[in-house]
Design a protein around this motif. Structure first.
Motif, mmCIF file in Angstrom:
data_model
loop_
_atom_site.group_PDB
_atom_site.id
_atom_site.type_symbol
_atom_site.label_atom_id
_atom_site.label_comp_id
_atom_site.label_asym_id
_atom_site.label_seq_id
_atom_site.Cartn_x
_atom_site.Cartn_y
_atom_site.Cartn_z
ATOM 1 N N PRO A 1 0.810 -1.239 0.000
ATOM 2 C CA PRO A 1 0.000 0.000 0.000
ATOM 3 C C PRO A 1 0.833 1.275 0.000
ATOM 4 C CG PRO A 1 -0.304 -1.281 2.034
ATOM 5 C CD PRO A 1 0.544 -2.111 1.133
ATOM 6 N N SER A 2 2.117 1.206 0.367
ATOM 7 C CA SER A 2 2.902 2.436 0.433
ATOM 8 C C SER A 2 3.434 2.853 -0.937
ATOM 9 C CB SER A 2 4.078 2.248 1.396
ATOM 10 O OG SER A 2 4.881 1.182 0.931
ATOM 11 N N VAL A 3 3.185 2.051 -1.980
ATOM 12 C CA VAL A 3 3.672 2.425 -3.313
ATOM 13 C C VAL A 3 2.712 3.423 -3.958
ATOM 14 C CG1 VAL A 3 4.206 1.574 -5.614
ATOM 15 C CG2 VAL A 3 4.946 0.280 -3.610
ATOM 16 N N VAL A 4 1.478 2.987 -4.149
ATOM 17 C CA VAL A 4 0.449 3.924 -4.606
ATOM 18 C C VAL A 4 -0.404 4.189 -3.364
ATOM 19 C CG1 VAL A 4 -1.369 4.363 -6.267
ATOM 20 C CG2 VAL A 4 0.512 2.848 -6.873
ATOM 21 N N LYS A 5 -0.240 5.370 -2.800
ATOM 22 C CA LYS A 5 -0.771 5.595 -1.453
ATOM 23 C C LYS A 5 -2.236 6.021 -1.499
ATOM 24 C CE LYS A 5 3.617 7.227 0.618
ATOM 25 N NZ LYS A 5 4.190 5.936 0.780
ATOM 26 N N PHE A 6 -3.124 5.062 -1.669
ATOM 27 C CA PHE A 6 -4.531 5.456 -1.790
ATOM 28 C C PHE A 6 -5.452 4.835 -0.757
ATOM 29 C CE2 PHE A 6 -6.719 1.673 -3.358
ATOM 30 C CZ PHE A 6 -5.633 0.848 -3.659
ATOM 31 N N LEU A 7 -5.002 3.795 -0.057
ATOM 32 C CA LEU A 7 -5.938 3.091 0.818
ATOM 33 C C LEU A 7 -6.550 3.983 1.910
ATOM 34 C CD1 LEU A 7 -4.900 -0.622 1.512
ATOM 35 C CD2 LEU A 7 -7.003 0.262 0.487
ATOM 36 N N PRO A 8 -5.764 4.834 2.596
ATOM 37 C CA PRO A 8 -6.397 5.675 3.623
ATOM 38 C C PRO A 8 -7.502 6.564 3.048
ATOM 39 C CG PRO A 8 -4.000 5.733 3.824
ATOM 40 C CD PRO A 8 -4.293 4.996 2.562
ATOM 41 N N ASP A 9 -7.303 7.069 1.833
ATOM 42 C CA ASP A 9 -8.342 7.897 1.209
ATOM 43 C C ASP A 9 -9.598 7.069 0.932
ATOM 44 O OD1 ASP A 9 -6.846 10.195 1.236
ATOM 45 O OD2 ASP A 9 -6.031 9.902 -0.787
ATOM 46 N N GLU A 10 -9.383 5.846 0.435
ATOM 47 C CA GLU A 10 -10.530 4.991 0.126
ATOM 48 C C GLU A 10 -11.268 4.614 1.417
ATOM 49 O OE1 GLU A 10 -12.470 4.248 -2.010
ATOM 50 O OE2 GLU A 10 -12.870 2.114 -2.361
ATOM 51 N N ILE A 11 -10.522 4.371 2.491
ATOM 52 C CA ILE A 11 -11.165 4.020 3.764
ATOM 53 C C ILE A 11 -12.016 5.186 4.264
ATOM 54 C CG2 ILE A 11 -10.707 3.486 6.212
ATOM 55 C CD1 ILE A 11 -8.171 1.940 5.169
ATOM 56 N N GLU A 12 -11.459 6.408 4.145
ATOM 57 C CA GLU A 12 -12.203 7.596 4.572
ATOM 58 C C GLU A 12 -13.476 7.766 3.739
ATOM 59 O OE1 GLU A 12 -10.752 12.030 4.886
ATOM 60 O OE2 GLU A 12 -9.294 10.708 5.829
ATOM 61 N N ALA A 13 -13.325 7.542 2.422
ATOM 62 C CA ALA A 13 -14.488 7.697 1.537
ATOM 63 C C ALA A 13 -15.549 6.661 1.881
ATOM 64 C CB ALA A 13 -14.054 7.558 0.083
ATOM 65 N N LEU A 14 -15.114 5.423 2.056
ATOM 66 C CA LEU A 14 -16.078 4.360 2.364
ATOM 67 C C LEU A 14 -16.798 4.646 3.691
ATOM 68 C CD1 LEU A 14 -13.994 1.206 1.324
ATOM 69 C CD2 LEU A 14 -16.107 2.028 0.241
ATOM 70 N N ALA A 15 -16.038 5.144 4.684
ATOM 71 C CA ALA A 15 -16.655 5.463 5.968
ATOM 72 C C ALA A 15 -17.719 6.541 5.782
ATOM 73 C CB ALA A 15 -15.590 5.925 6.955
ATOM 74 N N ALA A 16 -17.397 7.557 4.986
ATOM 75 C CA ALA A 16 -18.362 8.642 4.772
ATOM 76 C C ALA A 16 -19.589 8.138 4.040
ATOM 77 C CB ALA A 16 -17.704 9.769 3.982
ATOM 78 N N LEU B 1 -16.585 -2.689 4.586
ATOM 79 C CA LEU B 1 -15.494 -2.714 3.617
ATOM 80 C C LEU B 1 -14.322 -1.874 4.120
ATOM 81 C CD1 LEU B 1 -14.854 -3.953 0.915
ATOM 82 C CD2 LEU B 1 -15.870 -1.961 -0.220
ATOM 83 N N ALA B 2 -14.674 -0.698 4.703
ATOM 84 C CA ALA B 2 -13.627 0.179 5.236
ATOM 85 C C ALA B 2 -12.802 -0.569 6.275
ATOM 86 C CB ALA B 2 -14.256 1.443 5.834
ATOM 87 N N GLU B 3 -13.488 -1.296 7.153
ATOM 88 C CA GLU B 3 -12.781 -2.054 8.205
ATOM 89 C C GLU B 3 -11.854 -3.103 7.602
ATOM 90 O OE1 GLU B 3 -12.943 -1.781 11.477
ATOM 91 O OE2 GLU B 3 -14.824 -0.752 11.991
ATOM 92 N N SER B 4 -12.315 -3.762 6.533
ATOM 93 C CA SER B 4 -11.478 -4.841 5.984
ATOM 94 C C SER B 4 -10.234 -4.239 5.314
ATOM 95 C CB SER B 4 -12.283 -5.734 5.033
ATOM 96 O OG SER B 4 -12.295 -5.193 3.746
ATOM 97 N N TYR B 5 -10.386 -3.110 4.607
ATOM 98 C CA TYR B 5 -9.209 -2.456 4.016
ATOM 99 C C TYR B 5 -8.251 -1.991 5.106
ATOM 100 C CZ TYR B 5 -11.467 -2.291 -0.578
ATOM 101 O OH TYR B 5 -12.055 -2.617 -1.761
ATOM 102 N N LEU B 6 -8.853 -1.516 6.192
ATOM 103 C CA LEU B 6 -8.041 -1.027 7.292
ATOM 104 C C LEU B 6 -7.169 -2.161 7.858
ATOM 105 C CD1 LEU B 6 -7.209 0.926 9.485
ATOM 106 C CD2 LEU B 6 -9.365 0.493 10.648
ATOM 107 N N ARG C 1 -8.207 4.084 11.854
ATOM 108 C CA ARG C 1 -8.865 3.367 12.956
ATOM 109 C C ARG C 1 -9.498 4.375 13.908
ATOM 110 N NH1 ARG C 1 -6.245 0.855 17.149
ATOM 111 N NH2 ARG C 1 -4.258 1.257 16.151
ATOM 112 N N ALA C 2 -8.781 5.456 14.184
ATOM 113 C CA ALA C 2 -9.326 6.502 15.053
ATOM 114 C C ALA C 2 -10.599 7.083 14.438
ATOM 115 C CB ALA C 2 -8.280 7.609 15.250
ATOM 116 N N HIS C 3 -10.551 7.296 13.155
ATOM 117 C CA HIS C 3 -11.682 7.874 12.432
ATOM 118 C C HIS C 3 -12.914 6.976 12.582
ATOM 119 C CE1 HIS C 3 -13.296 10.519 9.358
ATOM 120 N NE2 HIS C 3 -13.748 9.457 8.717
ATOM 121 N N LEU C 4 -12.721 5.689 12.287
ATOM 122 C CA LEU C 4 -13.852 4.762 12.345
ATOM 123 C C LEU C 4 -14.354 4.580 13.779
ATOM 124 C CD1 LEU C 4 -12.631 2.060 9.772
ATOM 125 C CD2 LEU C 4 -14.510 3.676 9.491
#
Ligand SMILES: Nc1ncnc2c1ncn2[C@@H]1O[C@H](COP(=O)(O)OP(=O)(O)O)[C@@H](O)[C@H]1O
Ligand SMILES: [Mg+2]
Length: 1020
Positions: A804-819, A825-830, A853-856
């Motif tokens: 995940p540190s190569v193309v750094k998108f997972l935190p953004d996707e987790i935030e979007a999914l949470a919103a 799904l957000a939890e599983s990506y996390l 994790r704090a966000h969720l």
């Protein structure tokens, strides 16, 4: 058009004024400062340098302040008396005449076109003026229209009615001073007085600008009248803007005597930069020339756009590129401009001129030695005294850029050979000597070809692959025709030098011609590898892959070539989004490299395996990297023939960067960058610069990041590396997105995505999608974010990318999914993100997963969990040199604190986040922090904007200035300023960029601008 001569873009257009910003600013400032008092500015320069272009621009810009009276006299065999005055004042006679005393009025009417006698001609000796026969008069009308500026903002067009026409009868009736033809002739002094009176009348309520293009062609009688006026302008608000051909600033019309030095200025136009000339040629001719041709064209033309356009056209008409050493064509019309200066040279002086013209680096002692003996002193002095040559420290230069090309072009083939032989004898440098020997030879020569080979190697080693390529091609031509192994090897080397220099089209031509008729086997494999590499840079990996396969097959017996082909196949699979296959090819390449026993190749293959394994989610293979480093260190200088991008250090740098070791990665990349520049390796630059840019973006050095990305983009497009272009484009989009320039960033990322799709490059598609997702998150547009990032998740999974540190998108996707309420799904990506972080001990993955994790947890009301997660994230940030990510974590921390009703702690976190975003220059994120801060504040600021404020805000968002907004809304600039102040207060923003960003964000979220419904008069 011959292949490789130029890339055609099809359309031609007017590029506007290019590359004269400094001059335009200087002229504009002068005209603004002197409006209202007599003043004069001249624009001087060589024919075609762009005086008229700058003059037109300046006149157009001044037409807001000034009433412009303009004329563009043309050179004519029999100049027409008063034609300049007629062009200047003919259109405003109606305003001038009524205010003039009768005799002056008549003089003016008589002189200008409306008179019964006019137009007048001037005798050859300029002593008498006489009316012109009627037929010529009719023709003159046509000339005046053509010479005028075409009815644009300047000039007055040819069809306006003339105010003096009604005076004709009266004049004829009075029969005032009839000449030999029975027609009136203007009295010069009366006429000049009339013009002066007229100028005073015209400048009463608005300053007048007398604008004359090519002042050297103003007819003598007009010039005399104008000179008379200039001396008597006193306080009249009349400014003069002239262009004048020549090198020295000589003020015409007596302005120098009449005006104080403070009211005089001169803009001397020199040659345009290569960039500006390139833009003009691209726009006007619709083509881009190969770089080496273009460089020579620019040099031959000395940055003069007219010469460049004419020579460029001549090149296109001829339909083939200039061979090395062949002069750039200078069309006759252009060479005629300097030919008179070459007349009357003594034979000795001519010989000096020719030696200099044939020499790439005309040092005085070399020229003198080549000229030979005692005579050289006298001949040198003669050309310098004649103003043909000037000394430029140790070198001799022509005083006009065209002199060299014209002199060279006019030599016969025999004369050229003689000149080159002389230069070869006196040249000290291996490259120059081989070059002159070749051009002085009567035919092919194995010996000279060998010297050229050495010279090419010499040039490549000093980082001049273009020169190496030219020398290598010359070596090809000098190779005797009997079959020998040297011929094909020379073609291959020339192709490699061209490739390295970014002259990819020429490289392709050479490789393709060598492939015709080449039997299967190692030699063909070597050519196929080149063909594939070129194809990959221009059209992407998909087409290249087949060629690499073919090469690997044909190279079966040659482990070195095979390792090369297999390594490229690994890259091709990586680009296609197939990491398992990439891994197999990389391992195969390593085995072949071990068999080949070439340390450089081995180092490359080892680092390649390490990079692919890392991308598949394995820990860093420090063992392989150490082996690679050792092998590389013992390999000596990298052979120029080696085609692969930047080499093992690039892979090592990428792994360091992806493992969050930014400082070490930077060191590695900058080392690569220096070596790449030293070698003149343009083929590797775009990709390397994209890496450097992304690194600096992550590290919070955004200006540097933008600069690297822009440079990468320029190199990629200048060298026609279409397939490499999306890499620096994505990097640029990423920085711009961070800087809140979302419209531009989105455009770039979308374009890059399209290009990457067309060239079948999955890693670059992923990067582009990640940028688009980040932009959407920055704008709180979560559905859009998920649309991009969901696609990216599928792409990455399909490719086997598990880092995940190569193309750094997972935190953004987790935030979007949470919103969007997709917490499962957000939890599983996390969990995945965290697991990868733990496996590799990567601070980025650990910090961002803790933040998510704090966000969720906060959203779920688990305040204790949220607090612990924040603390964990902040601990990881201690070893993560990415300030923007820290800002985001602090923002999340503030939100979780507010949810837990810890208001003052929340305010502190928001304040810290805000400080970071402001320092970095991230307006969208600063606005988020400010919104959060004010949402928790006791008295929230007023929300909606009034209709007027809304309109002002919308115009600011479009980039308009206060002055433009005032004009558009029919209000004063002061009122606009007041509105702006209120808008900033209401929306909690501090800059216009921030305001634009907030408006865009709100629009993305709701489809409307904030508070657009309030009416004026409502409490704001
Ligand atoms: N800065 C510029 N940007 C774009 N085109 C230019 C520029 N300068 C000159 N040109 C073009 O080059 C040609 C020669 O310029 P021109 O202004 O006529 O030169 P001059 O008046 O000095 O003889 C024209 O076709 C002009 O449009
Ligand atoms: Mg001109």
């Amino acid at each position: 058009m011959a292949a490789g001569l130029a890339i055609s873009h099809g359309q031609t257009k007017d590029p506007g004024l290019v590359g004269r910003d400094a001059e335009v600013a200087e002229i504009g400032a002068f005209l603004a400062a002197t409006a209202g008092a007599p003043s004069a500015l001249i624009i001087v320069g060589d024919v075609g340098i762009g005086k008229t272009a700058v003059w037109k621009h300046a006149v157009h810009a001044a037409s807001g302040t000034y009433r412009v009276l303009s004329c563009r006299p043309a050179r004519a065999e029999a100049p027409l008396a008063f034609s300049a005055l007629d062009d200047l004042f003919g259109g405003v006679l109606g305003e001038m005449l009524p205010g003039l005393p009768e005799p002056r009025r008549r003089a003016l009417e008589a002189a200008l076109h409306g008179s019964p006698g006019g137009p007048f001609t001037i005798s050859q000796d300029e002593t008498t003026i006489q009316p012109r026969p009627r037929r010529e008069a009719a023709a003159r009308g046509a000339t005046a229209t053509r010479a005028g500026t075409g009815g644009g903002p300047i000039g007055r067009g040819g069809t306006q009615s003339r105010g003096g026409a009604s005076g004709q009868e009266r004049l004829r009736a009075e029969g005032d001073g009839p000449d030999g033809h029975g027609r009136p002739r203007p009295e010069p002094r009366l006429l000049a007085r009339a013009v002066l009176d007229g100028l005073r009348i015209l400048s009463r309520d608005r300053p007048v600008l007398l604008a004359v293009d090519d002042a050297q062609w103003v007819d003598r009688p007009s010039a005399q009248a104008l000179e008379f006026c200039v001396r008597r302008l006193d306080q009249a608000a009349v400014s003069i803007l002239l262009t004048l051909r020549g090198e020295d600033p000589v003020f015409p019309l007596g302005v120098e005597q009449a005006l104080s030095p403070a009211c005089l200025a001169c803009a001397q136009l020199g040659g345009l930069s290569p960039g500006a000339i390139g833009t003009i040629l691209r726009a006007r001719l619709g083509v881009t020339f190969p770089r080496s041709t273009f460089r020579r064209l620019h040099e031959a033309c000395g940055g003069n756009p007219l010469y460049a356009l004419e020579s460029g056209r001549a090149l296109l008409e001829r339909g083939r590129a200039c061979a090395a050493g062949e002069p750039i064509p200078i069309p006759a019309g252009i060479s005629d401009l300097v030919r008179p200066r070459l007349r009357g040279l003594s034979p000795d002086a001519l010989r000096v001129g020719r030696l200099i013209a044939a020499s790439a680096d005309p040092r005085e002692h070399v020229i003198r030695a080549a000229h030979g003996g005692q005579d050289s002193w006298a001949a040198m002095d003669e050309v310098i005294d004649d103003g043909l040559i000037r000394r430029d420290s140790d070198a001799l230069r022509f005083t006009h850029p065209l002199l060299g090309p014209v002199l060279y072009a006019e030599m016969t083939a025999g004369e050229r050979r003689d000149v080159h032989r002389r230069l070869a004898r006196s040249a000290g440098d291996v490259e120059e000597r081989a070059w002159h020997l070749a051009l002085g030879a009567d035919g092919p020569s194995g010996e000279i070809a060998g010297l050229l080979d050495d010279a090419a190697r010499h040039a490549a080693a000093r980082g001049a692959p273009e020169t190496a390529a030219v020398l290598a091609e010359q070596a090809m031509r000098m190779t005797p025709s009997r079959p020998s192994p040297e011929g094909p090897a020379r073609v291959l080397r020339a192709a490699d030098y061209h490739f390295r220099a970014g002259e990819i089209g020429r490289s392709r031509e050479l490789v393709e011609s060598a492939l015709t008729g080449c039997p299967a086997g190692a030699r063909r494999a070597a050519l196929l590898i080149r063909q594939a590499a070129i194809s990959c840079h221009q059209s992407g990996w998909a087409q290249a892959e087949q060629l690499f396969h073919q090469a690997a097959l044909e190279a079966a017996g040659d482990p070195e070539l095979r390792a090369h082909a297999e390594g490229e196949l690994a890259q091709a699979r990586l680009a296609a989004g197939d990491l398992p296959a990439a891994s197999r090819w990389a391992a195969a390449a390593l085995r072949s490299a071990e068999r080949a026993g070439r340390p450089r190749l081995l180092a490359h293959s080892l680092a390649h395996v390490a990079a692919v394994e890392f991308l598949r989610g394995n820990p860093v293979r420090a063992d392989l990297l150490a082996l690679a480093e050792r092998a590389g260190a013992g390999a000596g200088d990298e052979p120029v023939e080696f085609l692969a991008l930047a080499g093992p250090a690039l892979f090592a740098g990428a792994i360091l960067k992806w493992s969050d070791r930014l400082d070490e990665a930077r060191q590695c990349f900058t080392g690569c960058y220096r070596r790449t520049l030293d070698r003149g390796d343009d083929a590797s630059l775009p990709y390397l610069l994209a890496h450097l840019s992304e690194l600096e973006c992550w590290a919070g050095n955004w200006d540097a990041a933008a600069e690297y990305a822009r440079e990468g983009r320029t190199v990629a497009s200048e060298t026609h590396q279409q397939a490499m272009l999306p890499a620096p484009m994505c990097s640029l989009a990423l920085v711009l997105a961070h800087q809140g320039e979302v419209t531009q960033a989105r455009g770039l990322a979308t374009e890059a995505l399209g290009l990457a799709e067309r060239t079948g490059n999955v890693p670059l598609m992923s990067t582009a999608l990640a940028v688009l997702g980040f932009i959407a998150v920055s704008l709180d547009d979560y559905p859009a974010a998920h649309a991009h990032l969901g696609q990216l998740t599928r792409l990455a999974a399909g490719a086997g990318l598990d880092q995940p540190s190569v193309v750094k998108f997972l935190p953004d996707e987790i935030e979007a999914l949470a919103a969007l309420g997709e917490t499962g799904l957000a939890e599983s990506y996390l969990r995945r993100l965290r697991a990868r972080g733990q496996a590799l001990r990567g601070p980025w993955a650990l910090a961002t997963s803790a933040r998510c994790r704090a966000h969720l947890a906060g959203m779920a009301g688990d305040h204790v969990g949220a607090r612990a997660a924040c603390a964990e994230a902040l601990a990881e940030h201690e070893r993560l040199p990415m300030p923007f990510e820290l800002g985001r974590t602090l923002l999340t921390k503030g939100i979780t604190q507010r949810r837990a009703r810890r208001k003052s702690a929340a305010a502190e976190s928001f304040g810290q986040a805000l400080a970071i975003f402001e320092r970095l220059g991230a307006p969208l994120w600063a606005a988020k922090a400010r919104r959060e801060l004010s949402a928790g504040a006791p008295r929230p600021p007023a929300g909606g904007l009034t209709q007027t404020q809304h309109r002002v805000a919308a115009l600011i968002a479009q980039g308009q200035t206060n002055r433009e907004i005032a004009a558009a809304m029919f209000i004063t600039v002061n009122t606009v300023q007041t509105h702006v102040r209120h808008i900033f207060q209401k929306l909690g923003v501090r800059s216009r960029t921030e305001l634009a960003a907030v408006l865009l964000a709100t629009q993305a979220r709701t489809g409307v601008f904030p508070g657009a419904h309030k009416r004026d008069g409502d409490p704001g």
